[in-house]
Design an enzyme around this catalytic site. Structure first.
Site, short mmCIF file in Angstrom:
data_model
loop_
_atom_site.label_atom_id
_atom_site.label_comp_id
_atom_site.label_asym_id
_atom_site.label_seq_id
_atom_site.Cartn_x
_atom_site.Cartn_y
_atom_site.Cartn_z
N GLU A 102 -24.91 -90.50 -7.90
CA GLU A 102 -25.34 -89.10 -7.96
C GLU A 102 -26.78 -89.03 -8.46
O GLU A 102 -27.22 -89.87 -9.24
CB GLU A 102 -24.35 -88.41 -8.91
CG GLU A 102 -24.34 -86.95 -9.07
CD GLU A 102 -24.52 -86.04 -7.88
OE1 GLU A 102 -25.46 -86.28 -7.10
OE2 GLU A 102 -23.80 -85.05 -7.79
N ASP A 106 -25.36 -82.08 -14.09
CA ASP A 106 -25.79 -80.92 -14.87
C ASP A 106 -24.57 -80.37 -15.60
O ASP A 106 -24.23 -80.82 -16.69
CB ASP A 106 -26.42 -79.93 -13.87
CG ASP A 106 -26.90 -78.64 -14.48
OD1 ASP A 106 -26.86 -78.51 -15.72
OD2 ASP A 106 -27.32 -77.74 -13.74
N ARG A 168 -38.07 -83.29 -1.99
CA ARG A 168 -37.18 -84.46 -2.02
C ARG A 168 -37.91 -85.79 -1.87
O ARG A 168 -37.46 -86.81 -2.35
CB ARG A 168 -36.16 -84.40 -0.88
CG ARG A 168 -35.06 -83.40 -1.09
CD ARG A 168 -33.91 -83.71 -0.13
NE ARG A 168 -33.04 -82.56 0.09
CZ ARG A 168 -32.05 -82.19 -0.71
NH1 ARG A 168 -31.81 -82.88 -1.82
NH2 ARG A 168 -31.31 -81.14 -0.43
#
Ligand code: IMP
Ligand code: MG
Length: 178
Positions: A102, A106, A168
């Site tokens: 991952e 959060d 990204r």
């Protein structure tokens, strides 16, 4: 590293490409030791984990297969509180050792959801690798065995992570300026 602007917001440098690569090499070393002689499935959570997954793969010497799942819980800078899932039905994890890869944990909602799904699939073992963890929000809801960096509760982009689809491709991680 310089500040970057995305969709009218300014982000400042937080972790350089060199910082990231060094830490990913360390995580890969732990995995190489832990999974020596075993076959592992890397389950990358798309799209954010793309770059982390790619760099991790290049540093692993243990035997592995790669699969991806697409999960989405964020809109803009905030968690929506729900997880949208698209899991390829060819992903077979029953009886396999799985490492979920991952970009960032959060609230832990996304990973919690995936862990439940994997439990239902009766994987032999499930561990989590997350490049970043927002500790104050996550509050250790479950074990993250391979943790890159603990970061404050601020919005970050780059190295696979996006702000509404932007940012990204940045080689480092950047944080939204106050
Ligand atoms: P969680 O479900 O609240 O743990 O959120 C995890 C997912 O939200 C991650 O896989 C990311 O895709 C996204 N996310 C969380 N924080 C950030 C951030 O600061 N920047 C970009 N994406 C984030
Ligand atoms: Mg993600």
């Amino acid at each position: 590293m310089k500040d970057v602007s995305l969709k009218g917001k300014v982000f400042e440098p937080f972790l350089s490409s060199a910082d990231l690569q060094l830490r990913i090499s360390e995580l890969a070393d732990y995995m190489n030791e832990d999974y020596a002689g075993r076959e592992v499935i890397l389950l990358g959570v798309m799209d954010g984990a793309l770059l982390f997954l790619a760099d991790l793969m290049r540093k692993l010497s243990c035997s592995f297969h790669v699969h991806t799942v697409k999960l989405k819980s964020y809109e803009g800078q905030h968690s929506t509180g729900t997880v949208q899932k698209q899991i390829d039905s060819s992903v077979k994890v029953t009886g396999k050792h799985v490492i979920v890869v991952e970009d960032i944990v959060d609230t832990g909602l996304t990973m919690g959801f995936l862990r439940e799904w994997l439990k239902g699939q009766e994987a032999a073992s499930v561990q989590v690798a997350s490049l970043l963890v927002k500790e104050d929000v996550f509050q250790n809801k479950f074990e993250i065995k391979y943790k890159g960096f603990s970061i404050p509760n601020r919005f970050v982009v780059g190295y696979g992570m996006d702000y509404d689809g932007y940012g990204r491709g940045l080689g480092g991680v950047y944080v939204l300026k106050h």
